[in-house]
Each structure stands twice: as C-alpha cells, then as structure tokens.
Design an enzyme around this catalytic site. Structure first.
Site, PDB file in Angstrom:
ATOM      1  N   SER A 183      15.130  -9.580 -57.824  1.00  0.00           N
ATOM      2  CA  SER A 183      15.498  -8.396 -57.047  1.00  0.00           C
ATOM      3  C   SER A 183      14.685  -7.168 -57.458  1.00  0.00           C
ATOM      4  CB  SER A 183      16.981  -8.092 -57.233  1.00  0.00           C
ATOM      5  OG  SER A 183      17.768  -9.151 -56.732  1.00  0.00           O
ATOM      6  N   GLN A 209      -6.157  -0.333   2.319  1.00  0.00           N
ATOM      7  CA  GLN A 209      -5.700   0.498   3.430  1.00  0.00           C
ATOM      8  C   GLN A 209      -5.857   1.955   3.001  1.00  0.00           C
ATOM      9  OE1 GLN A 209      -1.511   0.429   4.401  1.00  0.00           O
ATOM     10  NE2 GLN A 209      -1.864   1.046   6.528  1.00  0.00           N
ATOM     11  N   ARG A 217       9.930   8.028  -2.631  1.00  0.00           N
ATOM     12  CA  ARG A 217      11.347   8.136  -2.978  1.00  0.00           C
ATOM     13  C   ARG A 217      11.660   7.590  -4.369  1.00  0.00           C
ATOM     14  NH1 ARG A 217      14.525   5.628   1.985  1.00  0.00           N
ATOM     15  NH2 ARG A 217      12.519   4.635   2.420  1.00  0.00           N
ATOM     16  N   ALA A 254       0.806  -1.230   0.000  1.00  0.00           N
ATOM     17  CA  ALA A 254       0.000   0.000   0.000  1.00  0.00           C
ATOM     18  C   ALA A 254       0.831   1.269   0.000  1.00  0.00           C
ATOM     19  CB  ALA A 254      -0.939   0.005   1.204  1.00  0.00           C
TER      20      ALA A 254
END
Length: 463
Positions: A404, A72, A15, A10
């Site tokens: 080609s 929470q 930081r 939670a």
C-alpha cells in the site's frame, strides 16, 4: 433490377437552433442521416445519393465514401432537391427510393418490403402513408373515387375538406426512376411557398394515367421527422424503446427500461442483466451472464462473459471473463483487463494491461503500465508515468506484490514474484524474487508530542 436511393439532407434546420447541421444531430448515438443511409443499405439499395446543401462538408466527412453526393445550392423545395440528381440518374432504368435525412426511425426492412410491393405491382410510384389522429403539418393523401392515390396536398395548401383528411404522406417514396425524372421536369413552383414540390410528381403521373399505389405503414413512429429539439427527443425515446425491446427479446434482462439508455450499435449476450442508470454507448460489446450497473457508463468497450460492473465508467476498454469492476472505477482508453481480475473502488486504469487473476482493489492509479498475472496492488499505489515531458511505462511481472501507498516512478520494472514494501518509492528496477524497501528510517523522539502540544496551546492563548 437496379435500385437507387436519394436522401434529402440539404435543409438548414433553422428550428433546431443549432450550429450543427440538422441531419448530423444524433439519435441514440448515431447521426440521423447515418440511420437513414444504413436503412437503405439494409434494404438492398445498391447506390445512395445524398442531397446536401448547407453544411455539406460536415455530412461528407461523416458519411465518407459510403454514398455519392449531390449539391443543392439553393433551397427551392424537395422537387428541386431531387432534380439535382438528374445528371446522374435521369437516364437510368430501375427503382429509386426517396427518403428524408431527418427520419431516423425508418427501418431497412420497411423500405425493402415497400420496394418489393412497388416492383411487383408495376406501379410508377408508391407512397408510404399513415393514418394519424392529428395530421397537422403533414401533406394529405387525396384518393380518387376508386381508392387509388390521386394526389398529395401540402398542409399549407389544403382547403377545408382536404385539411380534414387523416391519412398523411409519410415522406418516403418509391418510383420508377425514368418516370420520376420525366415528371420532375414538368413540376412548377406555382404554390403558396414558391417551391418545387416533389409531391407534385404524383399529380403529373396521375394525369398521365400512371398507376400510383400506397404503402400503409404499421409502425407510425417510423414516419417521425425531426425538425426541432422536441421531435429529436421524441425520436430518441422511440429509438431507445426499440433497442431495449429487441435486446429483451434476445434474452437480455433490463430491470428498468425507462431508465436504461442504450445507443445504436451495442451488442449484448443472453442472460446479462442491466440495472437502472446504465448507459451503453455505440460500439460496446457485452458477453453473456454479466451484471451491468447500477449507474454504469460504458463506451466503445468490449466486455467478456460473467463480468460485474457497478458504478463505473469505461471508455474504449477491454474486460475479460469473470472480472469485477467497481464500484466507482474508471477504465480509460487503452485499459485491457484480463480474466478473473478485481478492479475495485476509486481505481483508475489508463493505457495499461492488467493480467489474469490480478487485483487492484482500491484507491490506485495505474497508467501506461503492464501488470502481469496474479499481481496484488495494494491501496493507494501510484504508477508515476509522467515526468512533465514524456509518458513512461511501468512493468510489474507475474506474482509480484506491491504494498500500500507505494509509488512506482516510471520507467521501472518490478520483477516476477518480487515484493515491494508498503510506503516505498521505487525509482530503480526490482529483480525477480527480491524485496524492495525505499523509505526513510523512522525516528521516535520520546515525550516530544507533549512539548509540541504545549507550545501550540501557548500560541493559541497569545493570539
């Protein structure tokens, strides 16, 4: 016995300085909380509850229905976080493991052994501990006179003697479930931070003469908690070393492990060699006897055995046995390359099937196409799959030859054994065994080159 897991996830992770929810930061290609919940599942935990708060929706979107969620609303400490699970767990008999969602290096085997020790001992609680040189920032393990665990003191609350202790709380716990929640109901926030510490449970259990034991961990790197980008990089390094070591022990040769980057969830067969600069992302499966690299990046792709891939990028591609890819090739999502195929330099394949034994040697784009077996696609061939509104398919059947610098304007089919002459722009189907020529007749004007050069020189002098 019932076994439960509670993941503390939670925290906002300020930081990290990030818009991304902390536990969703990846370590070796997997979010940290994914590593933790996977470890619990590997340990045999039957039901895991993830405590979420800030960014809850993002965590729920990632984990889905693998776990249950507990909210929470206010960040009032680890004890408060666990207490949010009380309505679901408080009355249940069994064992509960509590682990932080930002400890991605924890192993399932470690959790399993810790749970077994806890249950065999009959303890009320078991604490994972480690002895480290610099315990700054960690809670200290304070033992009683008999060597048992008396309490845990958070770093911020340590006195001088407690701060000198080098045995630290590794942050993972196992509890008798009912005793855990009974003790949690007695925890207060009478501390420097005004928070409800989960670690206060040990002081309460000790006061009730309950047995508390320690589980000293062997690999200290498993205890690393990620609180900032520096710790994230450290966790990444340790996880990468672990992955590389396990692969080498399984028979894979990694020439330079420091410069080889393999994410979680990659499978590689024996006798495959990985050269420096190789990046293998989650979901990639590589067979035996391959040579991968140098400088190959492969994501969520399936590679057969005996394959060589050099200086190439593959995303959600399939490559058959004995095929070579690169250098400087790009296989985009939906590329299905058969066995014994050559995909050469500066070739891009997108959402296309290339059949067994076919060759796309250089400087070509094949998109939204089906290419059969033993087809030769010459240098500079383009399947023009997009008309500005729709993606159209090109079909090239077995044994065809595409000269080609030919353009195949989809939707178009080149038949079996057909031959497209170099420089053609094909807008209509080519029947089996037919030769297609689609270019303007050449006109030569004798002596005209000298006249052009003279005219250009005259204009240059005048300017």
């Amino acid at each position: 016995m019932n076994r439960y897991g509670i993941v503390l996830a939670a925290g906002q992770g300020k930081r990290m300085k990030s818009k991304l929810y902390k536990v969703l930061h990846e370590v070796c290609g997997k979010p940290m909380v994914g590593h933790v919940t996977d470890a619990l599942a590997e340990a045999g935990i039957q039901q895991t509850y993830v405590v979420v708060g800030h960014g809850a929706e993002a965590v729920q979107q990632y984990l889905g229905e693998r776990v249950q969620y507990v909210m929470q609303q206010e960040q009032l400490g680890t004890g408060h976080a666990v207490l949010q699970a009380a309505p679901l767990l408080a009355e249940q008999a069994g064992t509960t493991v509590i682990v932080c969602g930002d400890t991605p290096l924890i192993r399932g085997e470690t959790i399993r052994r810790m749970v077994e020790l806890h249950e065999e001992s009959g303890a009320a609680a078991t604490i994972m501990t480690a002895v480290i040189e610099d315990p700054t920032g960690y809670g200290r393990i304070i033992r009683g006179a008999d060597g048992s665990v008396a309490r845990i003191v958070e770093h911020k609350d340590c006195d001088e003697e407690e701060a000198a202790v080098r045995e630290i709380n590794a942050g993972t716990y196992v509890f008798d479930n009912r005793k855990l929640f009974a003790a949690l109901s007695q925890v207060t926030n009478d501390n420097a931070q005004g928070e409800y510490y989960l670690t206060d449970v040990f002081r309460i259990l000790s006061g009730e003469q309950e047995r508390i034991i320690a589980y000293p961990i062997e690999d200290i790197t498993e205890t690393i908690g990620v609180n900032d980008r520096i710790a994230l990089a450290e966790a990444e390094r340790h996880m990468r070393e672990r992955i590389n070591r396990e692969l080498m022990q399984g028979g894979v040769t990694i020439i330079d492990p420091v410069h080889t980057y393999i994410e979680s969830g990659v499978t590689i067969g024996a006798d495959t060699v990985l050269l420096p600069g190789t990046i293998l992302r989650s979901g990639t499966i590589i067979g035996e006897d391959c040579v991968i690299g140098p400088q190959a990046e492969i994501a969520a792709s399936k590679i057969g055995s005996g394959v060589t891939i050099r200086y190439a990028v593959l995303e959600q591609a399939v490559v058959g046995d004995g095929t070579t890819v690169g250098p400087f090739a790009y296989l985009r999502p939906g590329a299905e390359i058969g066995s014994g195929v050559k995909i050469g330099d500066f070739v891009e394949i997108k959402n296309s099937v290339i059949g067994n034994g076919s060759k796309v040697p250089h400087l070509s784009y094949v998109g939204d196409a089906y290419v059969g077996e033993r087809v030769n696609i010459g240098c500079g061939v383009i399947t023009a799959n997009y008309d500005g509104f729709n993606k159209n398919r090109t079909t090239i059947k077995n044994d065809a030859f595409i000269g080609s610098n030919s353009n195949l304007i989809a939707p178009v089919t080149v038949g079996e054994g057909a031959y497209v002459v170099a420089g053609s722009t094909i807008t209509q189907d080519v029947p089996d065994d037919a030769m297609a020529v689609a270019r303007e007749r050449q006109t030569n004007k004798e002596g005209y080159a000298s006249r052009i050069k003279a005219r250009m020189k005259s204009k240059k002098r005048e300017s």
